[in-house]
Design a protein around this motif. Structure first.
Motif, PDB file in Angstrom:
ATOM      1  N   LYS A  96     -37.231 -78.177 -53.787  1.00 15.51           N
ATOM      2  CA  LYS A  96     -36.686 -79.190 -54.365  1.00 15.51           C
ATOM      3  C   LYS A  96     -36.732 -80.711 -54.376  1.00 15.51           C
ATOM      4  O   LYS A  96     -36.462 -81.639 -55.267  1.00 15.51           O
ATOM      5  N   GLU A  97     -36.569 -81.074 -53.661  1.00 19.33           N
ATOM      6  CA  GLU A  97     -37.214 -82.439 -53.051  1.00 19.33           C
ATOM      7  C   GLU A  97     -38.222 -82.850 -53.241  1.00 19.33           C
ATOM      8  O   GLU A  97     -38.561 -84.180 -53.665  1.00 19.33           O
ATOM      9  N   ARG A  98     -38.898 -82.618 -53.066  1.00 19.66           N
ATOM     10  CA  ARG A  98     -40.480 -82.836 -54.005  1.00 19.66           C
ATOM     11  C   ARG A  98     -40.443 -82.476 -55.052  1.00 19.66           C
ATOM     12  O   ARG A  98     -41.129 -83.442 -56.008  1.00 19.66           O
ATOM     13  N   ALA A  99     -39.977 -81.202 -56.392  1.00 19.05           N
ATOM     14  CA  ALA A  99     -40.002 -81.863 -58.013  1.00 19.05           C
ATOM     15  C   ALA A  99     -39.049 -82.801 -57.939  1.00 19.05           C
ATOM     16  O   ALA A  99     -39.280 -83.111 -59.156  1.00 19.05           O
ATOM     17  N   LYS A 100     -38.045 -82.675 -56.852  1.00 16.92           N
ATOM     18  CA  LYS A 100     -37.642 -84.464 -57.635  1.00 16.92           C
ATOM     19  C   LYS A 100     -38.302 -85.570 -57.204  1.00 16.92           C
ATOM     20  O   LYS A 100     -37.970 -85.781 -57.938  1.00 16.92           O
ATOM     21  N   SER A 101     -38.611 -85.453 -56.763  1.00 17.37           N
ATOM     22  CA  SER A 101     -40.210 -86.907 -55.717  1.00 17.37           C
ATOM     23  C   SER A 101     -41.005 -87.222 -57.487  1.00 17.37           C
ATOM     24  O   SER A 101     -41.336 -87.928 -57.823  1.00 17.37           O
ATOM     25  N   TYR A 102     -41.410 -85.302 -57.928  1.00 21.87           N
ATOM     26  CA  TYR A 102     -42.488 -85.761 -58.722  1.00 21.87           C
ATOM     27  C   TYR A 102     -41.724 -85.596 -60.537  1.00 21.87           C
ATOM     28  O   TYR A 102     -42.197 -85.735 -61.144  1.00 21.87           O
ATOM     29  N   ASN A 103     -40.405 -85.568 -59.944  1.00 20.59           N
ATOM     30  CA  ASN A 103     -39.841 -85.629 -61.617  1.00 20.59           C
ATOM     31  C   ASN A 103     -39.958 -84.632 -62.061  1.00 20.59           C
ATOM     32  O   ASN A 103     -39.756 -84.425 -63.247  1.00 20.59           O
ATOM     33  N   SER A 141     -38.496 -80.373 -63.221  1.00 17.22           N
ATOM     34  CA  SER A 141     -37.534 -79.397 -62.490  1.00 17.22           C
ATOM     35  C   SER A 141     -37.648 -78.332 -61.778  1.00 17.22           C
ATOM     36  O   SER A 141     -39.236 -78.532 -61.219  1.00 17.22           O
ATOM     37  N   ASN A 142     -36.970 -77.691 -60.713  1.00 22.02           N
ATOM     38  CA  ASN A 142     -37.294 -76.950 -59.809  1.00 22.02           C
ATOM     39  C   ASN A 142     -38.264 -76.056 -59.993  1.00 22.02           C
ATOM     40  O   ASN A 142     -39.379 -75.572 -59.566  1.00 22.02           O
ATOM     41  N   ASP A 143     -38.147 -75.771 -60.907  1.00 21.70           N
ATOM     42  CA  ASP A 143     -38.556 -74.601 -61.863  1.00 21.70           C
ATOM     43  C   ASP A 143     -40.383 -74.154 -62.100  1.00 21.70           C
ATOM     44  O   ASP A 143     -40.877 -73.197 -61.756  1.00 21.70           O
ATOM     45  N   ASP A 144     -40.570 -75.910 -62.558  1.00 22.55           N
ATOM     46  CA  ASP A 144     -41.515 -75.895 -63.101  1.00 22.55           C
ATOM     47  C   ASP A 144     -42.521 -76.396 -61.794  1.00 22.55           C
ATOM     48  O   ASP A 144     -43.686 -76.503 -61.490  1.00 22.55           O
ATOM     49  N   TYR A 145     -41.880 -77.388 -60.393  1.00 17.51           N
ATOM     50  CA  TYR A 145     -42.658 -77.996 -59.713  1.00 17.51           C
ATOM     51  C   TYR A 145     -43.021 -76.162 -58.568  1.00 17.51           C
ATOM     52  O   TYR A 145     -44.249 -76.228 -58.106  1.00 17.51           O
ATOM     53  N   VAL A 146     -42.457 -74.794 -58.837  1.00 18.83           N
ATOM     54  CA  VAL A 146     -42.621 -74.078 -57.687  1.00 18.83           C
ATOM     55  C   VAL A 146     -43.676 -73.374 -58.726  1.00 18.83           C
ATOM     56  O   VAL A 146     -44.855 -72.522 -58.454  1.00 18.83           O
ATOM     57  N   ASN A 147     -43.280 -73.142 -60.515  1.00 12.67           N
ATOM     58  CA  ASN A 147     -44.835 -73.116 -61.156  1.00 12.67           C
ATOM     59  C   ASN A 147     -45.845 -73.227 -60.608  1.00 12.67           C
ATOM     60  O   ASN A 147     -46.826 -72.508 -60.719  1.00 12.67           O
ATOM     61  N   GLN A 148     -46.162 -74.745 -61.275  1.00  9.21           N
ATOM     62  CA  GLN A 148     -47.268 -75.372 -60.954  1.00  9.21           C
ATOM     63  C   GLN A 148     -48.102 -75.398 -59.517  1.00  9.21           C
ATOM     64  O   GLN A 148     -48.810 -75.297 -58.759  1.00  9.21           O
ATOM     65  N   ALA A 190     -42.507 -67.974 -61.261  1.00 13.76           N
ATOM     66  CA  ALA A 190     -42.125 -68.566 -62.698  1.00 13.76           C
ATOM     67  C   ALA A 190     -40.542 -69.459 -62.650  1.00 13.76           C
ATOM     68  O   ALA A 190     -40.674 -70.332 -63.534  1.00 13.76           O
ATOM     69  N   THR A 191     -40.043 -68.986 -61.515  1.00 13.17           N
ATOM     70  CA  THR A 191     -38.371 -70.458 -60.644  1.00 13.17           C
ATOM     71  C   THR A 191     -38.361 -69.932 -59.894  1.00 13.17           C
ATOM     72  O   THR A 191     -38.990 -69.059 -58.811  1.00 13.17           O
ATOM     73  N   MET A 192     -37.405 -70.714 -59.062  1.00 14.18           N
ATOM     74  CA  MET A 192     -36.918 -71.171 -58.419  1.00 14.18           C
ATOM     75  C   MET A 192     -36.244 -69.612 -57.564  1.00 14.18           C
ATOM     76  O   MET A 192     -36.859 -69.494 -55.991  1.00 14.18           O
ATOM     77  N   ASP A 193     -35.756 -68.541 -58.021  1.00  9.15           N
ATOM     78  CA  ASP A 193     -35.231 -67.281 -57.195  1.00  9.15           C
ATOM     79  C   ASP A 193     -36.526 -66.546 -57.449  1.00  9.15           C
ATOM     80  O   ASP A 193     -36.828 -65.916 -55.925  1.00  9.15           O
ATOM     81  N   ASP A 194     -37.361 -66.664 -58.163  1.00  5.55           N
ATOM     82  CA  ASP A 194     -39.108 -66.198 -57.935  1.00  5.55           C
ATOM     83  C   ASP A 194     -39.378 -66.633 -56.571  1.00  5.55           C
ATOM     84  O   ASP A 194     -39.929 -65.917 -55.487  1.00  5.55           O
ATOM     85  N   TYR A 195     -39.677 -67.911 -56.130  1.00  2.00           N
ATOM     86  CA  TYR A 195     -40.109 -69.066 -55.173  1.00  2.00           C
ATOM     87  C   TYR A 195     -39.390 -68.045 -53.773  1.00  2.00           C
ATOM     88  O   TYR A 195     -39.535 -67.890 -53.080  1.00  2.00           O
ATOM     89  N   THR A 196     -37.934 -67.708 -53.489  1.00  2.00           N
ATOM     90  CA  THR A 196     -36.919 -67.783 -52.770  1.00  2.00           C
ATOM     91  C   THR A 196     -37.394 -66.489 -52.063  1.00  2.00           C
ATOM     92  O   THR A 196     -36.925 -66.481 -51.079  1.00  2.00           O
ATOM     93  N   THR A 197     -37.721 -65.896 -52.870  1.00  2.00           N
ATOM     94  CA  THR A 197     -38.367 -63.993 -53.412  1.00  2.00           C
ATOM     95  C   THR A 197     -39.693 -64.561 -52.113  1.00  2.00           C
ATOM     96  O   THR A 197     -39.591 -63.160 -51.164  1.00  2.00           O
TER      97      THR A 197
END
Length: 167
Positions: free
Chosen positions: A87-94, A96-103, A108-115
């Motif tokens: 989440k911190e890195r997503a914010k630093s790259y401006n 969304s959390n979902d876009d960051y973990v997807n890229q 696909a989502t932060m929930d998927d990343y958490t799993t």
């Protein structure tokens, strides 16, 4: 006119003077520099081979072992730390959390990343169990000096400026 191929039969010769200049006189001859590079490559290959064998062995031990419980508090902390960092890195790259973990992680989502991180944390704990059990059975201990030396090794291996963030 179309150029179809360019070839060069030999590499340009590097003089001892050029070698000394470009290595700040660490190597005064091309041969000494060449030999040092070859030694470094061979050492890195030997380390990589040893690490690969160790990782394969650890993986097989983990797969063939039975785990009756998992330290949920530690697993949860590992997952929470990973999610917080993402989440911190997503914010630093401006982003969304979902876009960051997807890229960066292909989820696909932060929930998927958490799993995903939950399963990674559990695998980490299994490896930690195995390593600690082996160390205990073999009466292997490490000192703070050993830890500092290993952190320096990791810092150099991964070309980090500092080993301050290696825990």
């Amino acid at each position: 006119t179309t150029i179809k191929q360019i070839s060069q039969d030999s590499l340009p010769k590097i003089t001892d003077a050029e070698t000394a200049k470009y290595t700040d006189n660490k190597y005064t001859t091309y041969k000494a520099y060449h030999d040092a590079v070859i030694d470094q490559i061979n050492n890195q290959l030997a380390i990589a081979k040893k690490d690969d064998i160790s990782n394969q062995l650890l993986t097989e031990i983990i797969k063939s072992s039975t785990y009756t419980s998992m330290p949920e508090k530690e697993v949860k902390q590992l997952v929470n730390d990973a999610v917080k960092l993402a989440k911190e890195r997503a914010k630093s790259y401006n982003m969304s959390n979902d876009d960051y973990v997807n890229q960066y992680y292909g989820t696909a989502t932060m929930d998927d990343y958490t799993t995903y991180m939950q399963s990674q944390a559990e695998e980490y704990m299994k490896a930690k169990f195995v390593i600690c059990l082996i160390a205990s059975n073999e009466n292997i201990t490490i000192s703070q000096s050993d830890i500092a030396t290993y952190k320096t090794y990791l810092s150099n291996y991964y070309s980090l400026d500092s080993d301050d963030n290696i825990n």
